[in-house]
Design an enzyme around this catalytic site. Structure first.
Site, mmCIF file in Angstrom:
data_model
loop_
_atom_site.group_PDB
_atom_site.id
_atom_site.type_symbol
_atom_site.label_atom_id
_atom_site.label_comp_id
_atom_site.label_asym_id
_atom_site.label_seq_id
_atom_site.Cartn_x
_atom_site.Cartn_y
_atom_site.Cartn_z
ATOM 1 N N ASP A 245 0.765 -1.162 0.232
ATOM 2 C CA ASP A 245 0.021 -0.551 -0.292
ATOM 3 C C ASP A 245 1.493 1.725 0.495
ATOM 4 O OD1 ASP A 245 -2.083 1.421 0.216
ATOM 5 O OD2 ASP A 245 -3.010 0.755 2.109
ATOM 6 N N GLY A 246 0.500 2.106 -0.558
ATOM 7 C CA GLY A 246 1.379 3.361 -0.709
ATOM 8 C C GLY A 246 1.365 4.087 -1.437
ATOM 9 N N ASN A 247 1.317 3.159 -2.543
ATOM 10 C CA ASN A 247 1.957 4.503 -3.799
ATOM 11 C C ASN A 247 1.491 5.187 -4.576
ATOM 12 O OD1 ASN A 247 3.310 0.741 -4.642
ATOM 13 N ND2 ASN A 247 1.803 0.939 -5.602
ATOM 14 N N HIS B 32 3.238 3.276 -9.163
ATOM 15 C CA HIS B 32 2.849 2.481 -9.452
ATOM 16 C C HIS B 32 4.506 1.358 -10.043
ATOM 17 C CE1 HIS B 32 -1.240 2.239 -7.569
ATOM 18 N NE2 HIS B 32 -1.883 2.728 -8.443
ATOM 19 N N GLU C 193 -12.186 -4.191 -5.038
ATOM 20 C CA GLU C 193 -12.667 -3.548 -5.039
ATOM 21 C C GLU C 193 -11.812 -2.067 -5.695
ATOM 22 O OE1 GLU C 193 -11.451 -5.143 -2.502
ATOM 23 O OE2 GLU C 193 -13.723 -5.307 -2.183
ATOM 24 N N TRP D 161 -11.159 -2.044 -8.702
ATOM 25 C CA TRP D 161 -11.910 -1.888 -10.352
ATOM 26 C C TRP D 161 -12.929 -0.304 -10.162
ATOM 27 C CZ3 TRP D 161 -9.849 -4.528 -14.198
ATOM 28 C CH2 TRP D 161 -10.022 -5.942 -13.776
ATOM 29 N N LEU E 151 10.842 -20.652 -4.769
ATOM 30 C CA LEU E 151 9.058 -20.064 -4.060
ATOM 31 C C LEU E 151 8.484 -20.345 -4.794
ATOM 32 C CD1 LEU E 151 8.570 -17.547 -2.230
ATOM 33 C CD2 LEU E 151 9.089 -16.601 -4.183
ATOM 34 N N ARG F 249 1.506 -5.178 6.678
ATOM 35 C CA ARG F 249 0.852 -3.883 5.194
ATOM 36 C C ARG F 249 1.160 -2.447 5.279
ATOM 37 N NH1 ARG F 249 -5.510 -2.231 4.308
ATOM 38 N NH2 ARG F 249 -5.133 -1.257 3.021
#
Ligand code: FPP
Length: 244
Positions: free
Chosen positions: A12-14, A29, A59, A61, A123, A180
């Site tokens: 989060d936070g871009n 982004h 959400e 979208w 991974l 987060r």
């Protein structure tokens, strides 16, 4: 306790990072994608077995059409450019979420990356794309109900493992650690069922500023925590004798 077997990250936070620099949100982004790339490699090199990245929620979208299209473009470009590297690093790629809503080009790029990395044994990298946990649970309930209606299982046989295997995350183990970034402290419809016993790590750092050392801080914090799953810890069994 050591290393988590599964880390899930809400990147989060871009947008805020870009706004602080007086640039369009998409600029954030793009930087966020570069950071994701670094963190994927870092997790792989640290021997983490599973990494889930929340790249796009159901959400999301509802964001302006232009931002959604650019995010989709960034995603397909990432997949086209990175797949070869993923194979080199022995990283297996998969996705969870409602792929039917994705543009054909993105869906195709995803298919190709899944196919190309399917033999990789390092991974397990999962992108949550067009993902929403409530939608996932709803779908699982529907699938189980259909099995009941078809007489394949009885309602009494529905237990946690039946529900687990009906979720899109199956067979990846539940996340031990959920990170987060950017100061928000909520799950935002991410892995609601799977997070029952996860440790949460919140940091003020905006995703585009997140580095390997921030990852190591989170891993250190995780190693310090004692997870008891609602039980008492093993060295806490010497209870004082109750008075008669
Ligand atoms: C949250 O920032 C981030 C997103 C909604 C998208 C996450 C996508 C990426 C990091 C790029 C694509 C990822 C990969 C792995 C290729 P925000 O826009 O909600 O920021 P804000 O809360 O500051 O507005």
């Amino acid at each position: 306790m050591g290393m988590p077997k599964h880390i899930a990250i809400i990147m989060d936070g871009n947008g805020r990072w870009a706004q602080l620099k007086r640039r369009p949100r998409t600029f954030g982004h793009i930087k966020g994608t570069r950071v994701a790339k670094k963190i994927i490699t870092a997790c792989s090199r640290r021997g983490i077995k599973n990494l889930t990245l929340y790249a796009f929620s159901t959400e999301n979208w509802f964001r302006p059409q232009e931002e959604v299209s650019l995010l989709m473009l960034i995603l397909s470009r990432y997949l086209k450019r990175e797949t070869e590297n993923l194979v080199k690093e022995n990283i297996r790629f998969s996705v969870i979420g409602d792929l039917s809503r994705l543009p054909l080009d993105v869906a195709n790029a995803i298919e190709k990356s899944i196919e190309a990395t399917s033999q990789c044994t390092g991974l397990n990298l999962v992108f949550a794309l067009s993902y929403g946990s409530r939608q996932e649970i709803t779908q699982a309930v529907r699938d189980i109900a259909e099995k009941v209606a078809a007489g394949e299982i009885s309602p009494a046989e529905i237990d946690e493992s039946v529900i687990n295997s009906a979720l899109s995350t199956f067979p990846t183990p539940d996340p031990d650690l959920i990170i987060r970034t950017s100061g928000e402290q909520r799950l935002s419809n991410f892995l609601l069922w799977q997070a029952a016993y996860s440790e949460f790590y919140f940091t003020e750092v905006l995703w585009p500023n997140f580095t390997e050392s921030h990852l190591d801080e989170a891993l250190q914090a995780f190693a310090m925590r004692q997870r008891r799953y609602g039980k008492v810890s093993s060295n806490d069994n010497n209870h004082e004798k109750l008075p008669n």
